[in-house]
Design a protein around this motif. Structure first.
Motif, PDB file in Angstrom:
ATOM      1  N   HIS A 184       0.932  -1.133   0.017  1.00 29.87           N
ATOM      2  CA  HIS A 184       0.013  -0.142   0.039  1.00 29.87           C
ATOM      3  C   HIS A 184       0.854   1.129  -0.058  1.00 29.87           C
ATOM      4  O   HIS A 184       0.670   2.300  -0.767  1.00 29.87           O
ATOM      5  CB  HIS A 184      -1.015   0.015   1.184  1.00 29.87           C
ATOM      6  CG  HIS A 184      -1.797   1.142   1.236  1.00 29.87           C
ATOM      7  ND1 HIS A 184      -3.189   0.754   0.743  1.00 29.87           N
ATOM      8  CD2 HIS A 184      -1.766   2.417   1.560  1.00 29.87           C
ATOM      9  CE1 HIS A 184      -3.819   1.954   0.979  1.00 29.87           C
ATOM     10  NE2 HIS A 184      -3.139   3.007   1.421  1.00 29.87           N
ATOM     11  N   LEU A 185       1.796   1.405   0.820  1.00 32.46           N
ATOM     12  CA  LEU A 185       2.795   2.491   0.983  1.00 32.46           C
ATOM     13  C   LEU A 185       3.403   2.740  -0.566  1.00 32.46           C
ATOM     14  O   LEU A 185       3.554   3.973  -0.735  1.00 32.46           O
ATOM     15  CB  LEU A 185       3.749   2.267   2.167  1.00 32.46           C
ATOM     16  CG  LEU A 185       3.262   2.431   3.534  1.00 32.46           C
ATOM     17  CD1 LEU A 185       4.329   2.232   4.150  1.00 32.46           C
ATOM     18  CD2 LEU A 185       2.281   3.442   3.794  1.00 32.46           C
ATOM     19  N   ALA A 186       4.026   1.748  -0.808  1.00 31.12           N
ATOM     20  CA  ALA A 186       4.594   1.790  -2.258  1.00 31.12           C
ATOM     21  C   ALA A 186       3.598   2.363  -3.484  1.00 31.12           C
ATOM     22  O   ALA A 186       4.229   3.267  -4.087  1.00 31.12           O
ATOM     23  CB  ALA A 186       5.183   0.440  -2.955  1.00 31.12           C
ATOM     24  N   GLY A 187       2.556   1.675  -3.448  1.00 30.72           N
ATOM     25  CA  GLY A 187       1.520   2.310  -4.500  1.00 30.72           C
ATOM     26  C   GLY A 187       1.059   3.715  -4.320  1.00 30.72           C
ATOM     27  O   GLY A 187       0.988   4.489  -5.358  1.00 30.72           O
ATOM     28  N   TRP A 188       0.984   4.338  -2.901  1.00 36.40           N
ATOM     29  CA  TRP A 188       0.732   5.493  -2.619  1.00 36.40           C
ATOM     30  C   TRP A 188       1.716   6.598  -3.113  1.00 36.40           C
ATOM     31  O   TRP A 188       1.734   7.548  -3.525  1.00 36.40           O
ATOM     32  CB  TRP A 188       0.316   5.643  -1.124  1.00 36.40           C
ATOM     33  CG  TRP A 188      -0.003   7.125  -0.623  1.00 36.40           C
ATOM     34  CD1 TRP A 188      -1.230   7.564  -0.679  1.00 36.40           C
ATOM     35  CD2 TRP A 188       0.857   8.102  -0.414  1.00 36.40           C
ATOM     36  NE1 TRP A 188      -1.243   8.946  -0.374  1.00 36.40           N
ATOM     37  CE2 TRP A 188      -0.057   9.196  -0.149  1.00 36.40           C
ATOM     38  CE3 TRP A 188       2.211   8.331  -0.132  1.00 36.40           C
ATOM     39  CZ2 TRP A 188       0.591  10.402   0.348  1.00 36.40           C
ATOM     40  CZ3 TRP A 188       2.684   9.403   0.501  1.00 36.40           C
ATOM     41  CH2 TRP A 188       1.919  10.685   0.734  1.00 36.40           C
ATOM     42  N   ARG A 189       3.000   6.061  -2.755  1.00 32.81           N
ATOM     43  CA  ARG A 189       4.417   6.832  -2.871  1.00 32.81           C
ATOM     44  C   ARG A 189       4.499   6.881  -4.643  1.00 32.81           C
ATOM     45  O   ARG A 189       4.488   7.866  -5.089  1.00 32.81           O
ATOM     46  CB  ARG A 189       5.665   6.199  -2.641  1.00 32.81           C
ATOM     47  CG  ARG A 189       5.737   6.498  -1.004  1.00 32.81           C
ATOM     48  CD  ARG A 189       6.492   7.809  -0.938  1.00 32.81           C
ATOM     49  NE  ARG A 189       6.655   8.067   0.678  1.00 32.81           N
ATOM     50  CZ  ARG A 189       8.148   7.790   1.079  1.00 32.81           C
ATOM     51  NH1 ARG A 189       8.684   7.157   0.234  1.00 32.81           N
ATOM     52  NH2 ARG A 189       8.040   8.142   2.277  1.00 32.81           N
TER      53      ARG A 189
END
Length: 704
Positions: free
Chosen positions: A487-492
């Motif tokens: 999730h963090l990677a997709g948001w970044r």
């Protein structure tokens, strides 16, 4: 369209003490003049100098007097075919010559420095004319290269003899020339590197390359001139310089000369004018597809921010629907042969035709057409319609927890769509091996902390591994942690993606103004690049949240589609502020339909002095409607982490590591003839505004 003045010079017969003779330069000028006559019906005013007549003084006088006779709306063309050279730069020249060399054209009696040429052309452009220079010579860099000449090719480079002077000596000669001019009442400036470039350059090769001449159809020509003239003959009447050079570049590559032509400046603007002046042509596309020496290629690569290596095939381009013969933006020919129409559409434009990346290089991407066959004789305007991102890297530090990294890697291998590997993550041994973004996982006492590269905690600690103290903490299944990292990677990826140089850049301006001062100036970023708004004095129990108005001004002359995303530090993204509408030319769109926008901390954060929340407003501008589904994400919530059966990537769209920029799919996602049915590729651009909302400290708090 105004008149066209063309000053054309070519030197074959160099004196032995100047340079070796050439054989194709006079042919270059003869054919270039023929093309100019054909395209203008003989209306162009042309002056030609050949061989011994091409002295430094004659060239300077021709530019100053013949081309200098142009006025506003006219076109001035300077063409030189001959040798190029360079000398070692010194003194002040080193401030503007990053290569350490001064470049020059070699006239029949010696060198004409490029800075001097630029100053002369700049004077002509200052009269309001459109000025173009075509230089087919070793414009620079040849002396330091050991390039082997291709069979039948001759390099157009002349080594400078000592008497030409180097560095300060050459500058002294230039100053003597200036003194002579002053005595005759002539004003000129040898050194005008600080003057903004107001003319267009089409050069045969890059600064570090030789340029060549060879035999074509029984006649000697410069490789670049032959390619440029062939592309110009095949092009429509309104083709732009950008499209023309792309077609010529493809021909140069096929000729095997090893040189790469240069268009300068290449940014949107003068390069998108029609060849030989006239009204501004409509924008064609951010990039061009052409058939080169290694197959189909698009002039966009890692230098433009594209991903290379494994996974790069997720990047796709789509042909823009721009019309056909006679239309300003139709594809142009890069080959004089009468090739059959093999493009996907009935009229040859193949709108929506998809090209999938095969190899991404620094300056271009080799692509494969998907279920359609472009015409190798044509150049197609394309846009980036699918953007593959490199995976974020993750390193694990877990003292006393053997195999933690391996278990997390196994979880990442099933954290993608459908339970497959996540294309957004890659587990590495140490931060030193990592890319950007990078996440650090520190596991201790049954919990894992997810840290940014600088050590900032990104989320609350998650159960991971076993608690050696036996306090019931820990989770032997690392899937929840893998879901968080995904999730963090997709948001970044969503927050940080930017458009490649686009014709839509800066066409829409975002203004944020205080709600209680709507006619006041727009807020501006502070030294950290953020717009900061503070809570005001409210009741003793609760301070008053700031309110703002957000406006989107379309400064262009056409309607543009806009969406304004709000990305929060809770790792959510939504389009509620401005969900996606067209804004007319010169008109203004208002976030929340003109209602005030409240900037406030989420309910889960106490309103205490020093508390803050961050938002990133990302504006996406496009020529047509885009599907906004890939741009929406829910906030990270560990309680909603997907189950083992669902797969970690099933919650949010776009987790395949690819962002798509296509119109809304009206057909359920079917692909026909290499395109998504109902999805229309469009040009797009982005801009990001950082916001910080803070609860200020009292008079005795920090910073008081």
């Amino acid at each position: 369209m105004g008149s066209i003045h063309a000053f054309m010079t070519g030197v074959n017969a160099y004196p032995a003490h100047i340079a070796k003779p050439l054989t194709g330069c006079v042919n270059d000028i003869t054919e270039a003049r023929r093309l100019l006559t054909d395209r203008t019906g003989g209306a162009a005013r042309v002056r030609v100098l050949l061989d011994g007549a091409v002295t430094v003084a004659a060239v300077e006088d021709g530019i100053r007097t013949f081309l200098g006779a142009v006025g506003p709306g006219d076109t001035a063309l300077f063409w030189f075919s001959g040798h190029g050279t360079e000398t070692v730069a010194s003194g002040a020249d080193l401030l503007i010559e990053a290569t350490g060399r001064n470049q020059a054209l070699v006239c029949a009696d010696g060198p004409l420095l490029d800075k001097r040429l630029g100053a002369l052309l700049g004077e002509v452009a200052g009269r309001g004319a459109h000025v173009v220079a075509v230089l087919d010579c070793c414009y620079s860099g040849g002396a330091t290269r050991d390039d082997a000449e291709a069979a039948g090719m001759t390099a157009r480079f002349a080594p400078p003899p000592p008497r030409w002077g180097e560095g300060e000596a050459a500058r002294s000669v230039a100053r003597e020339d200036m003194a002579g001019d002053a005595a005759q009442g002539v004003t000129r400036d040898v050194e005008l590197p600080q003057v903004p470039l107001r003319h267009l350059l089409l050069a045969a090769s890059r600064l570090d390359q030789l340029s060549y001449e060879g035999e074509f159809d029984g006649r000697r020509h410069g490789v670049f001139t032959h390619a440029l003239l062939g592309a110009a003959r095949a092009a429509g009447p309104d083709t732009t310089y950008r499209k023309l050079l792309a077609a010529a570049d493809a021909r140069v590559q096929r000729a095997g000369g090893g040189q790469r032509p240069v268009l300068y400046p290449e940014a949107p603007g003068v390069a998108d004018l029609p060849f030989l002046g006239g009204a501004v042509a409509g924008a064609t596309g951010d990039h061009l597809l052409r058939f080169g020496a290694h197959g189909w290629e698009v002039d966009c690569g890692t230098g433009h921010g594209l991903r290379d290596g494994a996974g790069a095939e997720g990047t796709e381009f789509s042909v823009v629907d721009t019309g056909w013969a006679g239309e300003p933006n139709g594809p142009i020919s890069s080959d004089s042969s009468d090739s059959p129409n093999r493009a996907g559409g009935e009229d040859g434009t193949a709108p929506g035709g998809v090209l999938r990346a095969r190899v991404v290089r620094a300056d271009r991407t080799l692509v494969d057409p998907v279920d359609w066959l472009p015409d190798t004789a044509r150049v197609y305007p394309v846009v980036l319609s699918a953007l593959a991102s490199a995976p974020a890297t993750v390193s694990v530090a877990a003292d006393g927890l053997p195999g933690a990294a391996e278990r997390l890697a196994a979880a990442v291998a099933s954290a993608g769509p459908g339970g497959g590997p996540s294309p957004l993550l890659q587990v590495v041994d140490a931060p030193g091996d990592s890319g950007d973004p990078h996440f650090r996982v520190v596991a201790r006492d049954g919990f894992a902390s997810v840290l940014d590269r600088d050590g900032t905690a990104l989320v609350d600690p998650l159960p991971f591994g076993e608690d050696p103290a036996g306090n019931g903490a820990g989770d032997p299944d690392p899937r929840r942690l893998a879901a968080c990292l995904t999730h963090l990677a997709g948001w970044r990826r969503l927050r940080d993606f930017t458009s490649r140089p686009s014709v839509l850049d800066n066409q829409v301006r975002v203004e944020i103004v205080p709600w209680d001062a709507p006619d006041g100036p727009a807020l501006v970023p502070d030294g950290r690049g953020e717009i900061v708004r503070a809570y005001g004095a409210g009741s003793a129990e609760r301070p008053r949240e700031p309110w703002v108005s957000i406006r989107l001004h379309n400064r262009s002359q056409r309607a543009l589609w806009c969406v304004l995303l709000d990305l929060t530090d809770s790792y959510a993204a939504d389009s509620a502020l401005f969900p996606g509408h067209f804004i007319g030319p010169g008109r203004t769109g208002h976030a929340l339909d003109g209602d005030p926008v409240q900037l406030s901390l989420p309910p889960t954060r106490p309103l205490v002095p020093g508390a803050e929340v961050r938002d990133w407003l990302k504006l996406i501008v496009a020529e047509g409607e885009l599907n906004t589904v890939p741009f929406r994400m829910r906030a990270w919530d560990p309680a909603r982490a997907v189950s083992r059966a669902d797969g970690a990537g099933a919650e949010d769209p776009g987790t395949a590591g690819v962002l798509r920029f296509e119109g809304p799919d009206r057909s359920g996602g079917r692909r026909e003839a290499g395109r998504v049915t109902g999805a229309v590729p469009v040009r797009w651009a982005t801009r990001t505004i950082a916001l910080r909302t803070v609860v200020p400290w009292g008079p005795t708090g920090p910073g008081a």
